[in-house]
Design an enzyme around this catalytic site. Structure first.
Site, PDB file in Angstrom:
ATOM      1  N   HIS A  26      86.969 -19.937  67.103  1.00 35.06           N
ATOM      2  CA  HIS A  26      87.836 -20.072  68.570  1.00 35.06           C
ATOM      3  C   HIS A  26      87.769 -21.495  68.753  1.00 35.06           C
ATOM      4  CE1 HIS A  26      89.163 -18.204  72.462  1.00 35.06           C
ATOM      5  NE2 HIS A  26      89.301 -19.707  72.511  1.00 35.06           N
ATOM      6  N   HIS A  76      86.490 -26.497  77.515  1.00 36.62           N
ATOM      7  CA  HIS A  76      86.636 -25.525  76.582  1.00 36.62           C
ATOM      8  C   HIS A  76      87.777 -26.169  75.688  1.00 36.62           C
ATOM      9  CE1 HIS A  76      87.405 -22.323  73.942  1.00 36.62           C
ATOM     10  NE2 HIS A  76      88.534 -21.837  74.586  1.00 36.62           N
ATOM     11  N   GLU A 111      89.677 -17.930  81.335  1.00 34.83           N
ATOM     12  CA  GLU A 111      88.250 -18.323  80.926  1.00 34.83           C
ATOM     13  C   GLU A 111      87.412 -18.499  82.058  1.00 34.83           C
ATOM     14  OE1 GLU A 111      87.465 -17.136  78.223  1.00 34.83           O
ATOM     15  OE2 GLU A 111      89.014 -17.460  76.636  1.00 34.83           O
ATOM     16  N   HIS A 171      89.508 -26.472  71.507  1.00 36.60           N
ATOM     17  CA  HIS A 171      89.928 -25.618  70.304  1.00 36.60           C
ATOM     18  C   HIS A 171      89.760 -26.744  69.255  1.00 36.60           C
ATOM     19  CE1 HIS A 171      92.291 -22.453  72.105  1.00 36.60           C
ATOM     20  NE2 HIS A 171      90.881 -22.359  72.423  1.00 36.60           N
ATOM     21  N   GLU A 213      73.270 -40.317  65.890  1.00 32.39           N
ATOM     22  CA  GLU A 213      73.538 -40.172  67.339  1.00 32.39           C
ATOM     23  C   GLU A 213      73.454 -38.663  67.918  1.00 32.39           C
ATOM     24  OE1 GLU A 213      78.267 -40.608  67.383  1.00 32.39           O
ATOM     25  OE2 GLU A 213      77.182 -41.072  69.457  1.00 32.39           O
TER      26      GLU A 213
HETATM   27  P1  13P Z   1      94.027 -20.036  79.314  1.00 33.61           P
HETATM   28  O1  13P Z   1      95.480 -20.554  79.150  1.00 33.61           O
HETATM   29  O2  13P Z   1      94.122 -18.849  80.054  1.00 33.61           O
HETATM   30  O3  13P Z   1      93.162 -21.090  79.852  1.00 33.61           O
HETATM   31  O4  13P Z   1      93.371 -19.922  77.939  1.00 33.61           O
HETATM   32  C1  13P Z   1      93.354 -20.562  76.857  1.00 33.61           C
HETATM   33  C2  13P Z   1      92.186 -20.766  76.034  1.00 33.61           C
HETATM   34  O5  13P Z   1      91.700 -21.467  75.083  1.00 33.61           O
HETATM   35  C3  13P Z   1      91.597 -19.145  75.891  1.00 33.61           C
HETATM   36  O6  13P Z   1      90.284 -19.206  75.271  1.00 33.61           O
HETATM   37 ZN    ZN Z   2      90.054 -21.042  73.844  1.00 37.61          ZN
END
Ligand code: 13P
Ligand code: ZN
Length: 280
Positions: free
Chosen positions: A208, A137, A114, A139, A167
């Site tokens: 995602h 980033h 990313e 999940h 908040e």
């Molecule tokens: P990477 O291992 O390349 O950082 O990818 C993980 C991910 O969450 C892709 O969206």
């Molecule tokens: Zn991801």
């Protein structure tokens, strides 16, 4: 390097995210635009001999800068166990199209897949405020779950999350931007995400995960945590009912602006004509 404050802060965020359950396998990644002082203090431990590689997009406003980034395929869980195996410091070239690893990923590998999205976000947030340095980033399950049942619209998504915790509008007054499902790991999704990050600190990727930004590791982690906590409350509410008996009203949100010194866009404060969650 390994005793530096920046490495400790970077590591703590990765571990905290893992223990929240946001980083299955290699899920998630982190980047940080280093300060001139950090570069000055640490650069004698770096090596500029490695070859240049294509970023896959162009970030001219980041020319010559150094970034700490997680490696592709690396597990957030392992960063506290072996930082040098899992993280790199990279330098962006003078045209903003290539990078080289100057430290880390000692057993091989490359920066996160990313990287285009991270660098494009870092470029637009730097334009907004030169001290915005962190892009994260993850999940997180509740936020992802909501992308299957809420309309993928910035106004509705923001409003439903805001209503779950007072908040929220204080912590992210610019709201949330939503990116419909796209192939991850390339320039195209980076363009869409950085368009959001021109004005907002939170971008949700449907089905995602989430991207957030901040001035430092604590603030950035705290933002991810705040959005995900509210998403969790919304998931609980929706598992009891498809409508609310009580909630925070548009005028209640407006009343927060003075005391908390924030400005909320009226786009998010629409009058609802339906009491069903996710409907306007
Ligand atoms: P990477 O291992 O390349 O950082 O990818 C993980 C991910 O969450 C892709 O969206
Ligand atoms: Zn991801």
């Amino acid at each position: 390097m390994l005793n530096s404050k920046v490495v400790k802060g970077f590591t703590k965020l990765c571990s905290d995210g893992f223990y929240q359950g946001w980083h299955e396998r290699n899920g998630g990644n982190l980047s940080y635009r280093m300060t001139a002082e950090e570069v000055e203090a640490l650069k004698d431990q770096w090596c500029e001999d490695r070859p240049w590689a294509e970023i896959g997009t162009e970030v001219p406003e980041l020319a010559g800068e150094y970034f700490m980034v997680t490696g592709s395929g690396k597990y957030m869980r392992n960063i506290e166990l072996d930082f040098a195996d899992n993280v790199a410091v990279i330098r962006v070239n003078e045209s903003g199209t290539k990078y080289k690893i100057v430290w880390g990923l000692v057993n091989g590998g490359r920066p996160t897949s990313e990287l285009p999205t991270h660098l494009m976000n870092l470029e637009v947030i730097k334009r907004r405020d030169p001290e915005l340095r962190v892009v994260y980033h993850a999940h997180p399950a509740n936020t992802i779950a909501l992308t299957f049942v809420l309309p993928l619209k910035d106004d509705v998504f923001t409003r439903e999350i805001w209503e779950m915790a007072t908040e929220c509008p204080v912590v992210f007054p610019q709201g949330i931007g939503v990116v419909e499902w796209m192939v991850p790991g390339g320039r195209e999704i980076g363009v869409k995400t950085s368009e959001i990050m021109k004005t907002k600190n939170v971008a949700v990727w449907a089905h995602h995960g989430m991207f957030v930004c901040g001035h430092d590791f604590d603030e950035t982690f705290g933002l991810m945590h705040t959005v995900e906590k509210s998403a969790e409350i919304l998931v609980k509410v929706m598992s009891m009912s498809d409508r609310k008996r009580n909630t925070i009203q548009p005028d209640d949100f407006r009343a927060l602006q003075g005391p908390f010194g924030i400005r909320l866009d009226e786009e998010f404060l629409y009058e609802k004509h339906s009491d069903r969650i996710g409907e306007k």
